[in-house]
Motif scaffolding. Structure first.
Motif, PDB file in Angstrom:
ATOM      1  N   ALA A  25     -21.159  13.005  98.083  1.00 31.14           N
ATOM      2  CA  ALA A  25     -21.930  13.855  98.987  1.00 31.14           C
ATOM      3  C   ALA A  25     -22.380  15.128  98.286  1.00 31.14           C
ATOM      4  O   ALA A  25     -23.532  15.569  98.459  1.00 31.14           O
ATOM      5  CB  ALA A  25     -21.111  14.184 100.241  1.00 31.14           C
ATOM      6  N   VAL A  26     -21.497  15.722  97.487  1.00 31.81           N
ATOM      7  CA  VAL A  26     -21.886  16.919  96.719  1.00 31.81           C
ATOM      8  C   VAL A  26     -22.990  16.553  95.729  1.00 31.81           C
ATOM      9  O   VAL A  26     -24.016  17.242  95.635  1.00 31.81           O
ATOM     10  CB  VAL A  26     -20.671  17.540  95.994  1.00 31.81           C
ATOM     11  N   ASP A  27     -22.815  15.462  94.996  1.00 36.63           N
ATOM     12  CA  ASP A  27     -23.790  15.075  93.984  1.00 36.63           C
ATOM     13  C   ASP A  27     -25.148  14.720  94.581  1.00 36.63           C
ATOM     14  O   ASP A  27     -26.188  14.950  93.960  1.00 36.63           O
ATOM     15  CB  ASP A  27     -23.273  13.894  93.160  1.00 36.63           C
ATOM     16  N   LEU A  28     -25.151  14.155  95.775  1.00 36.37           N
ATOM     17  CA  LEU A  28     -26.402  13.735  96.418  1.00 36.37           C
ATOM     18  C   LEU A  28     -26.942  14.780  97.400  1.00 36.37           C
ATOM     19  O   LEU A  28     -27.932  14.530  98.069  1.00 36.37           O
ATOM     20  CB  LEU A  28     -26.185  12.400  97.147  1.00 36.37           C
ATOM     21  N   ASN A  29     -26.264  15.936  97.481  1.00 39.61           N
ATOM     22  CA  ASN A  29     -26.662  16.997  98.422  1.00 39.61           C
ATOM     23  C   ASN A  29     -26.762  16.458  99.855  1.00 39.61           C
ATOM     24  O   ASN A  29     -27.676  16.811 100.592  1.00 39.61           O
ATOM     25  CB  ASN A  29     -27.992  17.637  97.994  1.00 39.61           C
ATOM     26  N   ASP A  30     -25.813  15.628 100.225  1.00 41.14           N
ATOM     27  CA  ASP A  30     -25.787  15.061 101.569  1.00 41.14           C
ATOM     28  C   ASP A  30     -24.749  15.821 102.388  1.00 41.14           C
ATOM     29  O   ASP A  30     -23.559  15.490 102.390  1.00 41.14           O
ATOM     30  CB  ASP A  30     -25.453  13.567 101.516  1.00 41.14           C
ATOM     31  N   TYR A  31     -25.204  16.845 103.089  1.00 41.78           N
ATOM     32  CA  TYR A  31     -24.289  17.768 103.745  1.00 41.78           C
ATOM     33  C   TYR A  31     -23.738  17.232 105.060  1.00 41.78           C
ATOM     34  O   TYR A  31     -22.712  17.718 105.519  1.00 41.78           O
ATOM     35  CB  TYR A  31     -24.964  19.134 103.904  1.00 41.78           C
ATOM     36  N   GLU A  32     -24.355  16.224 105.641  1.00 44.35           N
ATOM     37  CA  GLU A  32     -23.775  15.596 106.831  1.00 44.35           C
ATOM     38  C   GLU A  32     -22.560  14.765 106.445  1.00 44.35           C
ATOM     39  O   GLU A  32     -21.532  14.794 107.123  1.00 44.35           O
ATOM     40  CB  GLU A  32     -24.817  14.768 107.581  1.00 44.35           C
ATOM     41  N   ILE A  33     -22.673  14.025 105.356  1.00 50.85           N
ATOM     42  CA  ILE A  33     -21.502  13.278 104.872  1.00 50.85           C
ATOM     43  C   ILE A  33     -20.438  14.256 104.404  1.00 50.85           C
ATOM     44  O   ILE A  33     -19.255  14.087 104.697  1.00 50.85           O
ATOM     45  CB  ILE A  33     -21.886  12.283 103.764  1.00 50.85           C
ATOM     46  N   LEU A  34     -20.843  15.311 103.703  1.00 45.18           N
ATOM     47  CA  LEU A  34     -19.877  16.310 103.248  1.00 45.18           C
ATOM     48  C   LEU A  34     -19.129  16.905 104.437  1.00 45.18           C
ATOM     49  O   LEU A  34     -17.910  17.037 104.400  1.00 45.18           O
ATOM     50  CB  LEU A  34     -20.578  17.403 102.445  1.00 45.18           C
ATOM     51  N   ARG A  35     -19.840  17.233 105.483  1.00 43.85           N
ATOM     52  CA  ARG A  35     -19.205  17.778 106.694  1.00 43.85           C
ATOM     53  C   ARG A  35     -18.179  16.787 107.251  1.00 43.85           C
ATOM     54  O   ARG A  35     -17.115  17.162 107.705  1.00 43.85           O
ATOM     55  CB  ARG A  35     -20.274  18.093 107.735  1.00 43.85           C
ATOM     56  N   ASP A  36     -18.506  15.487 107.184  1.00 43.68           N
ATOM     57  CA  ASP A  36     -17.638  14.464 107.773  1.00 43.68           C
ATOM     58  C   ASP A  36     -16.367  14.214 106.965  1.00 43.68           C
ATOM     59  O   ASP A  36     -15.423  13.639 107.484  1.00 43.68           O
ATOM     60  CB  ASP A  36     -18.409  13.145 107.943  1.00 43.68           C
ATOM     61  N   VAL A  37     -16.306  14.619 105.697  1.00 45.37           N
ATOM     62  CA  VAL A  37     -15.080  14.386 104.919  1.00 45.37           C
ATOM     63  C   VAL A  37     -14.040  15.473 105.151  1.00 45.37           C
ATOM     64  O   VAL A  37     -12.898  15.334 104.717  1.00 45.37           O
ATOM     65  CB  VAL A  37     -15.334  14.221 103.400  1.00 45.37           C
ATOM     66  N   PHE A  38     -14.415  16.548 105.838  1.00 44.91           N
ATOM     67  CA  PHE A  38     -13.490  17.651 106.112  1.00 44.91           C
ATOM     68  C   PHE A  38     -13.067  17.638 107.573  1.00 44.91           C
ATOM     69  O   PHE A  38     -13.763  17.119 108.434  1.00 44.91           O
ATOM     70  CB  PHE A  38     -14.158  18.997 105.820  1.00 44.91           C
ATOM     71  N   THR A  39     -11.928  18.268 107.846  1.00 39.27           N
ATOM     72  CA  THR A  39     -11.478  18.415 109.229  1.00 39.27           C
ATOM     73  C   THR A  39     -11.005  19.837 109.476  1.00 39.27           C
ATOM     74  O   THR A  39     -10.480  20.491 108.573  1.00 39.27           O
ATOM     75  CB  THR A  39     -10.339  17.439 109.582  1.00 39.27           C
ATOM     76  N   GLU A  40     -11.217  20.267 110.699  1.00 44.27           N
ATOM     77  CA  GLU A  40     -10.660  21.542 111.137  1.00 44.27           C
ATOM     78  C   GLU A  40      -9.539  21.313 112.160  1.00 44.27           C
ATOM     79  O   GLU A  40      -9.044  22.264 112.747  1.00 44.27           O
ATOM     80  CB  GLU A  40     -11.766  22.436 111.715  1.00 44.27           C
TER      81      GLU A  40
END
Length: 168
Positions: free
Chosen positions: A45-60
Motif C-alpha cells: 500500500a505504501v509502495d503503490l500510494n494506496d491510502y485506503e488499503i493502508l488505512r485498512d491495515v491499521f486499527t484504532e
C-alpha cells in the motif's frame, strides 16, 4: 550512516525469536499467513500510494494506533501515519520499494500477536536516479479485530543503516 538499534526493540526482537522457537498450535499456524499478509499489504500500500488499503491495515481499536521510529514517537493516529506516508513516498517523485523477510510471529493470546520483520527499503527519485535506502527491522503489535482481520496497532521501526538522503 549506521544507527544503533534501541534497547527496547532489541529486547522485543530477542523475546519474539525465543518464543518463535516454541511449537505453534494448529490454530496459530492458520493465523500466521494472515498476520504476515497484513504486513505485506502495508508495504505494498505504501509502495503503490494506496491510502485506503493502508488505512485498512491499521486499527484504532483498544486505545488507538501508534508508531515509533528508532525509539522516537511517530504518528499517533492512522490519519497522521497516512499523512506521513504521503509526505515521503506519495508525492510521485520517487519509486518506493519495501522488502520484508525473516518474519517471526509471537502470539500473546488468540487476538494479540507481535510480528518481527527484517526490512530493506529502496527508493529511487525519478528526476535524477538518486536513491534513499535503509535496512532495519520492525516489531509490530497486531490485533485480530472484531471482523476477524488482523491489523497493526503499533508500528515500530529501527533502522540500522541509512544510505542516501530522503527528500522532504
Amino acid at each position: 550512516m549506521t544507527l544503533e538499534y534501541t534497547k527496547e526493540m532489541t529486547q522485543m526482537a530477542h523475546e519474539i525469536l525465543a518464543e518463535g522457537a516454541k511449537p505453534y498450535t494448529d490454530e496459530q499456524l492458520k493465523e500466521i499467513p494472515r498476520i504476515i499478509n497484513t504486513k505485506s499489504r502495508y508495504f505494498l500500500a505504501v509502495d503503490l500510494n494506496d491510502y485506503e488499503i493502508l488505512r485498512d491495515v491499521f486499527t484504532e481499536e483498544e486505545g488507538g494506533f501508534s508508531t515509533a521510529w528508532n525509539g522516537r514517537p511517530g504518528a499517533q493516529s492512522i490519519d497522521a501515519q497516512i499523512a506521513a506516508a504521503q509526505s515521503t513516498t506519495g508525492k510521485g517523485d520517487m519509486v518506493p520499494l519495501h522488502f520484508a523477510h525473516n518474519q517471526v510471529v509471537r502470539f500473546i493470546d488468540d487476538t494479540h500477536a507481535q510480528l518481527l520483520t527484517r526490512m530493506h527499503d529502496y527508493h529511487t527519485y525519478k528526476d535524477n536516479g538518486d536513491t534513499y535506502s535503509g535496512y532495519g527491522f520492525y516489531v509490530d503489535d497486531l490485533l485480530k479485530c472484531a471482523d476477524g482481520v488482523w491489523r497493526i496497532k503499533a508500528l515500530r521501526l529501527d533502522y540500522g543503516v541509512l544510505l542516501g538522503a530522503l527528500r522532504r
